[in-house]
Design an enzyme around this catalytic site. Sequence first.
Site, PDB file in Angstrom:
ATOM      1  N   GLY A  46       0.836  -1.196   0.000  1.00  0.00           N
ATOM      2  CA  GLY A  46       0.000   0.000   0.000  1.00  0.00           C
ATOM      3  C   GLY A  46       0.869   1.243   0.000  1.00  0.00           C
ATOM      4  O   GLY A  46       2.003   1.215   0.492  1.00  0.00           O
ATOM      5  N   GLN A  51       2.962   9.853   1.315  1.00  0.00           N
ATOM      6  CA  GLN A  51       4.311   9.289   1.398  1.00  0.00           C
ATOM      7  C   GLN A  51       5.202   9.701   0.232  1.00  0.00           C
ATOM      8  O   GLN A  51       6.421   9.583   0.310  1.00  0.00           O
ATOM      9  CB  GLN A  51       4.226   7.755   1.450  1.00  0.00           C
ATOM     10  CG  GLN A  51       3.628   7.240   2.741  1.00  0.00           C
ATOM     11  CD  GLN A  51       3.488   5.736   2.689  1.00  0.00           C
ATOM     12  OE1 GLN A  51       2.508   5.214   2.194  1.00  0.00           O
ATOM     13  NE2 GLN A  51       4.500   5.027   3.174  1.00  0.00           N
ATOM     14  N   CYS A  91       6.116  -0.319   7.075  1.00  0.00           N
ATOM     15  CA  CYS A  91       5.735   0.871   6.324  1.00  0.00           C
ATOM     16  C   CYS A  91       6.912   1.289   5.459  1.00  0.00           C
ATOM     17  O   CYS A  91       8.053   1.315   5.938  1.00  0.00           O
ATOM     18  CB  CYS A  91       5.382   1.993   7.303  1.00  0.00           C
ATOM     19  SG  CYS A  91       4.946   3.534   6.500  1.00  0.00           S
ATOM     20  N   LEU A  92       6.647   1.626   4.205  1.00  0.00           N
ATOM     21  CA  LEU A  92       7.741   2.027   3.308  1.00  0.00           C
ATOM     22  C   LEU A  92       8.426   3.306   3.794  1.00  0.00           C
ATOM     23  O   LEU A  92       9.575   3.555   3.442  1.00  0.00           O
ATOM     24  CB  LEU A  92       7.225   2.207   1.879  1.00  0.00           C
ATOM     25  CG  LEU A  92       6.670   0.932   1.216  1.00  0.00           C
ATOM     26  CD1 LEU A  92       6.145   1.250  -0.173  1.00  0.00           C
ATOM     27  CD2 LEU A  92       7.718  -0.162   1.166  1.00  0.00           C
ATOM     28  N   HIS A 133      -4.143   1.503   7.755  1.00  0.00           N
ATOM     29  CA  HIS A 133      -2.781   2.059   7.825  1.00  0.00           C
ATOM     30  C   HIS A 133      -2.628   3.211   6.820  1.00  0.00           C
ATOM     31  O   HIS A 133      -2.082   4.275   7.148  1.00  0.00           O
ATOM     32  CB  HIS A 133      -1.796   0.922   7.515  1.00  0.00           C
ATOM     33  CG  HIS A 133      -0.362   1.313   7.446  1.00  0.00           C
ATOM     34  ND1 HIS A 133       0.594   0.803   8.304  1.00  0.00           N
ATOM     35  CD2 HIS A 133       0.313   2.156   6.604  1.00  0.00           C
ATOM     36  CE1 HIS A 133       1.780   1.321   7.993  1.00  0.00           C
ATOM     37  NE2 HIS A 133       1.642   2.143   6.966  1.00  0.00           N
ATOM     38  N   GLU A 134      -3.153   3.019   5.598  1.00  0.00           N
ATOM     39  CA  GLU A 134      -2.980   4.051   4.567  1.00  0.00           C
ATOM     40  C   GLU A 134      -3.857   5.278   4.842  1.00  0.00           C
ATOM     41  O   GLU A 134      -3.431   6.418   4.599  1.00  0.00           O
ATOM     42  CB  GLU A 134      -3.265   3.479   3.172  1.00  0.00           C
ATOM     43  CG  GLU A 134      -2.397   2.300   2.758  1.00  0.00           C
ATOM     44  CD  GLU A 134      -0.903   2.528   2.919  1.00  0.00           C
ATOM     45  OE1 GLU A 134      -0.448   3.679   2.850  1.00  0.00           O
ATOM     46  OE2 GLU A 134      -0.183   1.533   3.130  1.00  0.00           O
ATOM     47  N   HIS A 137      -2.132   7.534   7.099  1.00  0.00           N
ATOM     48  CA  HIS A 137      -1.158   8.416   6.430  1.00  0.00           C
ATOM     49  C   HIS A 137      -1.828   9.695   5.929  1.00  0.00           C
ATOM     50  O   HIS A 137      -1.273  10.791   6.053  1.00  0.00           O
ATOM     51  CB  HIS A 137      -0.512   7.720   5.231  1.00  0.00           C
ATOM     52  CG  HIS A 137       0.639   6.822   5.576  1.00  0.00           C
ATOM     53  ND1 HIS A 137       1.749   7.263   6.249  1.00  0.00           N
ATOM     54  CD2 HIS A 137       0.864   5.508   5.329  1.00  0.00           C
ATOM     55  CE1 HIS A 137       2.602   6.258   6.405  1.00  0.00           C
ATOM     56  NE2 HIS A 137       2.080   5.178   5.860  1.00  0.00           N
TER      57      HIS A 137
HETATM   58 NI    NI Z   1       2.882   3.261   5.738  1.00  0.00          NI
END
Ligand code: NI
Length: 168
Positions: A46, A51, A91-92, A133-134, A137
């Site tokens: 995701g 991000q 998480c990226l 989670h997204e 963000h």
């Molecule tokens: Ni993330």
Amino acid sequence: MALLPILRFPDPRLRTVAKPVEQVDDALRALIDDMFETMYAEPGIGLAATQVDRHLRLIVMDVSDDKSNKKVLINPELVASSGSQLCKEGCLSVPTVFVEVKRAETVTVRALDREGQPYEFTASGLEAVCVQHEIDHLDGRVFVDYMTPLKREMAMKKLAKLARAEQD
Ligand code: NI
């Protein structure tokens, strides 16, 4: 298409609250394509526009192993949630850190798709975790916010070490 640089925690831009998308046009679709390419390259399941430093309410995700479950969520809203689950998340924007977070087990989401058409879907398990989670963000929240202060401090040290190693 292009790979986009991903903001890394604790970059303050990750705290920006994203604005609703007003127009689903070719420029937005180009961003969506770049976000998918970036997410698959990492690899991740995701990616929120936040991000990649674009502060729009836009998420791309795919929890499958074979790129068969691509989802575009524009202006997503959680319309229902139930149950709870504990899942170890990554998480990226926070590489090498994994944290168990308590989330709803099942969520129903309303969003616009790549063509700007409204749709609704219900996700459970990993896909439900990913959606929550997204959306966090987009609201300027990062999963480390759910950690205890001690664990967060350890994670910060790990990230600083990683950043130094990458500079060498
Ligand atoms: Ni993330």
